[in-house]
Design a protein around this motif. Sequence first.
Motif, PDB file in Angstrom:
ATOM      1  N   THR A  16       6.646  10.265   2.282  1.00 51.31           N
ATOM      2  CA  THR A  16       7.159  11.620   2.136  1.00 51.31           C
ATOM      3  C   THR A  16       8.338  11.672   1.172  1.00 51.31           C
ATOM      4  N   LEU A  17       9.001  10.540   0.975  1.00 61.19           N
ATOM      5  CA  LEU A  17      10.118  10.485   0.029  1.00 61.19           C
ATOM      6  C   LEU A  17       9.666  10.718  -1.408  1.00 61.19           C
ATOM      7  N   ALA A  18       8.407  10.371  -1.718  1.00 65.42           N
ATOM      8  CA  ALA A  18       7.934  10.413  -3.106  1.00 65.42           C
ATOM      9  C   ALA A  18       8.067  11.791  -3.740  1.00 65.42           C
ATOM     10  N   PRO A  19       7.600  12.878  -3.109  1.00 61.83           N
ATOM     11  CA  PRO A  19       7.750  14.198  -3.742  1.00 61.83           C
ATOM     12  C   PRO A  19       9.202  14.617  -3.923  1.00 61.83           C
ATOM     13  N   PHE A  20      10.084  14.210  -3.002  1.00 62.42           N
ATOM     14  CA  PHE A  20      11.493  14.565  -3.146  1.00 62.42           C
ATOM     15  C   PHE A  20      12.109  13.819  -4.335  1.00 62.42           C
ATOM     16  N   ILE A  21      11.725  12.559  -4.511  1.00 56.89           N
ATOM     17  CA  ILE A  21      12.192  11.808  -5.682  1.00 56.89           C
ATOM     18  C   ILE A  21      11.626  12.430  -6.957  1.00 56.89           C
ATOM     19  N   MET A  68      15.204  19.896   4.228  1.00 55.41           N
ATOM     20  CA  MET A  68      13.780  19.693   4.475  1.00 55.41           C
ATOM     21  C   MET A  68      13.430  18.213   4.478  1.00 55.41           C
ATOM     22  N   GLY A  69      14.135  17.423   3.637  1.00 53.79           N
ATOM     23  CA  GLY A  69      13.895  15.982   3.625  1.00 53.79           C
ATOM     24  C   GLY A  69      14.261  15.343   4.949  1.00 53.79           C
ATOM     25  N   ILE A  70      15.418  15.718   5.507  1.00 55.69           N
ATOM     26  CA  ILE A  70      15.839  15.176   6.805  1.00 55.69           C
ATOM     27  C   ILE A  70      14.878  15.605   7.907  1.00 55.69           C
ATOM     28  N   GLY A  71      14.476  16.871   7.879  1.00 51.28           N
ATOM     29  CA  GLY A  71      13.550  17.355   8.899  1.00 51.28           C
ATOM     30  C   GLY A  71      12.190  16.689   8.820  1.00 51.28           C
ATOM     31  N   ALA A  72      11.712  16.424   7.616  1.00 51.84           N
ATOM     32  CA  ALA A  72      10.395  15.805   7.457  1.00 51.84           C
ATOM     33  C   ALA A  72      10.423  14.311   7.770  1.00 51.84           C
ATOM     34  N   LEU A  73      11.497  13.627   7.337  1.00 50.51           N
ATOM     35  CA  LEU A  73      11.578  12.176   7.512  1.00 50.51           C
ATOM     36  C   LEU A  73      11.978  11.775   8.923  1.00 50.51           C
ATOM     37  N   GLN A  74      12.742  12.628   9.622  1.00 51.21           N
ATOM     38  CA  GLN A  74      13.234  12.322  10.957  1.00 51.21           C
ATOM     39  C   GLN A  74      13.884  10.935  11.015  1.00 51.21           C
ATOM     40  N   PRO A  75      14.973  10.731  10.273  1.00 43.65           N
ATOM     41  CA  PRO A  75      15.577   9.396  10.195  1.00 43.65           C
ATOM     42  C   PRO A  75      16.096   8.869  11.518  1.00 43.65           C
ATOM     43  N   ALA A 126       8.884  21.820  -9.487  1.00 42.68           N
ATOM     44  CA  ALA A 126       8.581  20.687  -8.614  1.00 42.68           C
ATOM     45  C   ALA A 126       9.475  20.652  -7.389  1.00 42.68           C
ATOM     46  N   ALA A 127      10.735  21.065  -7.529  1.00 36.80           N
ATOM     47  CA  ALA A 127      11.652  21.052  -6.385  1.00 36.80           C
ATOM     48  C   ALA A 127      11.156  21.968  -5.276  1.00 36.80           C
ATOM     49  N   HIS A 128      10.568  23.105  -5.629  1.00 42.66           N
ATOM     50  CA  HIS A 128      10.034  24.022  -4.629  1.00 42.66           C
ATOM     51  C   HIS A 128       8.841  23.387  -3.904  1.00 42.66           C
ATOM     52  N   PHE A 182       0.828  -1.203   0.000  1.00 42.99           N
ATOM     53  CA  PHE A 182       0.000   0.000   0.000  1.00 42.99           C
ATOM     54  C   PHE A 182       0.865   1.257   0.000  1.00 42.99           C
ATOM     55  N   VAL A 183       1.999   1.220   0.695  1.00 42.84           N
ATOM     56  CA  VAL A 183       2.926   2.348   0.685  1.00 42.84           C
ATOM     57  C   VAL A 183       3.457   2.593  -0.726  1.00 42.84           C
ATOM     58  N   ALA A 184       3.807   1.508  -1.433  1.00 41.71           N
ATOM     59  CA  ALA A 184       4.322   1.641  -2.799  1.00 41.71           C
ATOM     60  C   ALA A 184       3.286   2.288  -3.712  1.00 41.71           C
ATOM     61  N   ILE A 185       2.027   1.876  -3.575  1.00 41.44           N
ATOM     62  CA  ILE A 185       0.959   2.470  -4.377  1.00 41.44           C
ATOM     63  C   ILE A 185       0.830   3.965  -4.081  1.00 41.44           C
ATOM     64  N   THR A 186       0.845   4.298  -2.784  1.00 44.52           N
ATOM     65  CA  THR A 186       0.722   5.696  -2.388  1.00 44.52           C
ATOM     66  C   THR A 186       1.887   6.534  -2.903  1.00 44.52           C
ATOM     67  N   MET A 187       3.102   5.996  -2.808  1.00 40.07           N
ATOM     68  CA  MET A 187       4.281   6.724  -3.272  1.00 40.07           C
ATOM     69  C   MET A 187       4.210   7.018  -4.761  1.00 40.07           C
ATOM     70  N   CYS A 188       3.782   6.034  -5.541  1.00 42.50           N
ATOM     71  CA  CYS A 188       3.675   6.241  -6.995  1.00 42.50           C
ATOM     72  C   CYS A 188       2.689   7.360  -7.312  1.00 42.50           C
ATOM     73  N   ILE A 189       1.565   7.378  -6.609  1.00 38.56           N
ATOM     74  CA  ILE A 189       0.547   8.397  -6.884  1.00 38.56           C
ATOM     75  C   ILE A 189       0.998   9.754  -6.382  1.00 38.56           C
ATOM     76  N   TRP A 190       1.580   9.808  -5.190  1.00 38.78           N
ATOM     77  CA  TRP A 190       2.032  11.091  -4.645  1.00 38.78           C
ATOM     78  C   TRP A 190       3.173  11.678  -5.477  1.00 38.78           C
ATOM     79  N   GLY A 191       4.080  10.809  -5.901  1.00 39.73           N
ATOM     80  CA  GLY A 191       5.145  11.293  -6.775  1.00 39.73           C
ATOM     81  C   GLY A 191       4.600  11.772  -8.105  1.00 39.73           C
TER      82      GLY A 191
END
Length: 305
Positions: free
Chosen positions: A248-253, A277-284, A92-94, A10-19
């Motif tokens: 959240t990785l999808a838009p950055f990709i 912003m990616g590090i702050g959003a993902l909180q690795p 898109a980067a913005h 389900f995550v993969a499906i969501t990532m494809c659509i969000w990206g």
Amino acid sequence: MSPRFQGYCFVAITMCIWGGFTIFSRLNAQWHISAWDIVAIRFAIAFCILMPILIYKKDLAFLWQREAVILALIGGIGYCLTVYSAFLYAPAAHAAIFLNGCIPLCTAIAAYILFKQPFDGHTWLSFCIMLGAITLMSFLMMQRDHVSFGVGDLLFVMSAICWGVFTVLLKQWKLSAWHSMASVAIWSAVIYLPVYLLFFPKHFTGVNPIHLMIQGVFHGVFVVIISTLAYIAAIERLGAFKTGSIVTLAPFIAAVVAVPLLNEPLSASIICGLIGMGIGALQPWRWRLKDTLTIELEKQKQKSD
């Protein structure tokens, strides 16, 4: 399939659509489709699909709740008008920086303002990282690129605010995934479409019908219906934080893919913003913590033993 494997599907499906949302929304500028038109198409198609299903199931009572209308105004009309308008002015980067990067922060601020939920240490650390990234990016943009932030960036921030408030209200009111999605789609169409038909300009004559059909199917079916249900299903199986971090990785990709695909620029300042912003959003640093599914399975195992 195990619940965990289902969750990642389900995550993969969501990532494809969000990206794809980032790419397709940016294509509206190249295909000369206005924000007013794409929002109308999105709501109209979703309404035509969902309303017959709700009537058939005799499941209409939830639509008369006050919460359903408020969610539609904020997460439907407010979010869509600002985000689609922003893509007409900014690359898109913005979007990855000022929309997807700011959503976790705006959600935390909305939770504090509306329901007095205090910030935890993770939120404060994310805030500092994001603030530092935006400060560095701003300095590089003015010194090297000789450009500043524009109206598109402001609209992306407004979109993040709308989505943050929407997320907090959605969590607080505890509506089901189906009712939440249907409420937003139905009421957004009921409120927005009459106003659009009476007052907003239309630009369909100069647009390729194939482009309208592609955008309508993607935004009206995949974004509104499929991605919402897939996202909620993933949360139920993997937990909110792990699901949110991965998707959240999808838009950055997508921001990186947009460079060769849409011929968009990617300067050093934008790269700094994306990373920060990616590090702050993902909180690795929280990935080492156990997710809700793992904790639940361990509890069940302990009870069975």
